[in-house]
Design a protein around this motif. Structure first.
Motif, mmCIF file in Angstrom:
data_model
loop_
_atom_site.group_PDB
_atom_site.id
_atom_site.type_symbol
_atom_site.label_atom_id
_atom_site.label_comp_id
_atom_site.label_asym_id
_atom_site.label_seq_id
_atom_site.Cartn_x
_atom_site.Cartn_y
_atom_site.Cartn_z
ATOM 1 N N THR A 74 1.522 -4.420 2.104
ATOM 2 C CA THR A 74 0.776 -5.201 3.075
ATOM 3 C C THR A 74 -0.488 -5.766 2.448
ATOM 4 O OG1 THR A 74 1.616 -3.787 4.828
ATOM 5 C CG2 THR A 74 -0.313 -5.114 5.360
ATOM 6 N N LEU A 75 -0.780 -7.021 2.793
ATOM 7 C CA LEU A 75 -2.000 -7.695 2.348
ATOM 8 C C LEU A 75 -2.860 -8.014 3.558
ATOM 9 C CD1 LEU A 75 -0.640 -10.332 -0.171
ATOM 10 C CD2 LEU A 75 -2.073 -8.375 -0.706
ATOM 11 N N GLU A 76 -4.116 -7.709 3.463
ATOM 12 C CA GLU A 76 -5.085 -8.053 4.507
ATOM 13 C C GLU A 76 -4.601 -7.679 5.906
ATOM 14 O OE1 GLU A 76 -6.245 -12.156 3.982
ATOM 15 O OE2 GLU A 76 -7.175 -11.719 2.061
ATOM 16 N N GLU A 122 -8.723 -17.561 -6.005
ATOM 17 C CA GLU A 122 -7.721 -17.362 -4.970
ATOM 18 C C GLU A 122 -6.327 -17.584 -5.553
ATOM 19 O OE1 GLU A 122 -8.609 -18.542 -0.713
ATOM 20 O OE2 GLU A 122 -7.071 -20.019 -1.239
ATOM 21 N N PHE A 134 -4.882 -16.116 -0.804
ATOM 22 C CA PHE A 134 -5.475 -14.783 -0.747
ATOM 23 C C PHE A 134 -6.504 -14.647 -1.862
ATOM 24 C CE2 PHE A 134 -1.164 -14.423 0.872
ATOM 25 C CZ PHE A 134 -1.375 -13.811 2.101
ATOM 26 N N ASP A 137 -9.264 -10.631 -5.348
ATOM 27 C CA ASP A 137 -9.576 -9.204 -5.202
ATOM 28 C C ASP A 137 -8.380 -8.412 -4.683
ATOM 29 O OD1 ASP A 137 -12.084 -9.960 -5.957
ATOM 30 O OD2 ASP A 137 -13.016 -9.652 -3.998
ATOM 31 N N ASN A 138 -7.527 -9.060 -3.882
ATOM 32 C CA ASN A 138 -6.338 -8.388 -3.356
ATOM 33 C C ASN A 138 -5.342 -8.014 -4.454
ATOM 34 O OD1 ASN A 138 -6.875 -8.387 -0.539
ATOM 35 N ND2 ASN A 138 -6.348 -10.550 -0.445
ATOM 36 N N PHE A 139 -5.483 -8.613 -5.633
ATOM 37 C CA PHE A 139 -4.511 -8.413 -6.712
ATOM 38 C C PHE A 139 -5.153 -7.870 -7.981
ATOM 39 C CE2 PHE A 139 -2.957 -11.640 -3.838
ATOM 40 C CZ PHE A 139 -1.686 -11.167 -3.549
ATOM 41 N N GLU A 140 -6.344 -7.322 -7.839
ATOM 42 C CA GLU A 140 -7.027 -6.758 -9.002
ATOM 43 C C GLU A 140 -6.209 -5.617 -9.607
ATOM 44 O OE1 GLU A 140 -11.091 -4.377 -9.541
ATOM 45 O OE2 GLU A 140 -11.320 -6.367 -8.629
ATOM 46 N N HIS A 143 -0.246 -3.069 -6.613
ATOM 47 C CA HIS A 143 -0.019 -2.341 -5.369
ATOM 48 C C HIS A 143 1.124 -1.353 -5.528
ATOM 49 C CE1 HIS A 143 -2.553 -4.810 -2.651
ATOM 50 N NE2 HIS A 143 -2.356 -5.721 -3.594
#
Length: 166
Positions: A74-76, A122, A134, A137-140, A143
């Motif tokens: 899940t993202l955000e 992004e 996105f 930061d969501n992909f630093e 997951h």
């Protein structure tokens, strides 16, 4: 003749040991799939944790990464990314085109991702007719795949140096 045999044996042992060390050092210099992503200006977390291997044709840019099975996360809080066991596309600087094996869930609808673009800080996931952006930061970090049914009940999950291990 009696002294020649130990010298030949020593020669072969030294030669074999040198060959083994060269092979090991060559394998250690092979980049991971996550490093390949960084080389093309993508964050390593574009791929989930647990990539088992990859193929890259440096001339055409054909890139494939392999997982042990399907994976989603899940993202955000509102979006989900799903990966098949094989993800492929044509990779170039900041662009992954002709993507296969990745989909994004918008509200209640799963759509196939056909392109991922890096636009500043992004990542934009395009499904052809629609796109979602996105923050990087969501992909630093990569997951961890979400558990399905009882699959992960007895696994301990921890983050180590930006990578997640099970």
């Amino acid at each position: 003749m009696c002294c020649l045999l130990p010298k030949l044996l020593l020669f072969f042992l030294v030669t074999f040991q040198s060959f083994v060390w060269e092979t090991i050092s060559f394998q250690d210099n092979t980049p991971t799939a996550y490093e390949i992503l960084r080389d093309f200006n993508f964050p390593s977390g574009l791929l989930p944790a647990g990539v088992t291997g990859y193929d890259l044709d440096p001339l055409s840019g054909k890139f494939s990464a392999f997982l042990n099975g399907t994976c989603s996360f899940t993202l955000e809080g509102a979006y989900k990314l799903r990966y098949k066991s094989s993800i492929s596309g044509i990779i170039s600087e900041g662009r992954l085109a002709r993507v296969e094996g990745m989909s994004l869930k918008f509200v209640f609808l799963w759509v196939n991702v056909v392109q991922v673009l890096r636009k500043g800080d992004e990542l934009e996931f395009s499904a052809g007719i629609a796109a979602a952006g996105f923050p990087m930061d969501n992909f630093e970090d990569s997951h961890q795949c979400e558990c399905r049914f009882l699959k992960c009940n007895h696994q301990n999950v921890s983050k180590i140096g930006g990578m997640t291990s099970v």
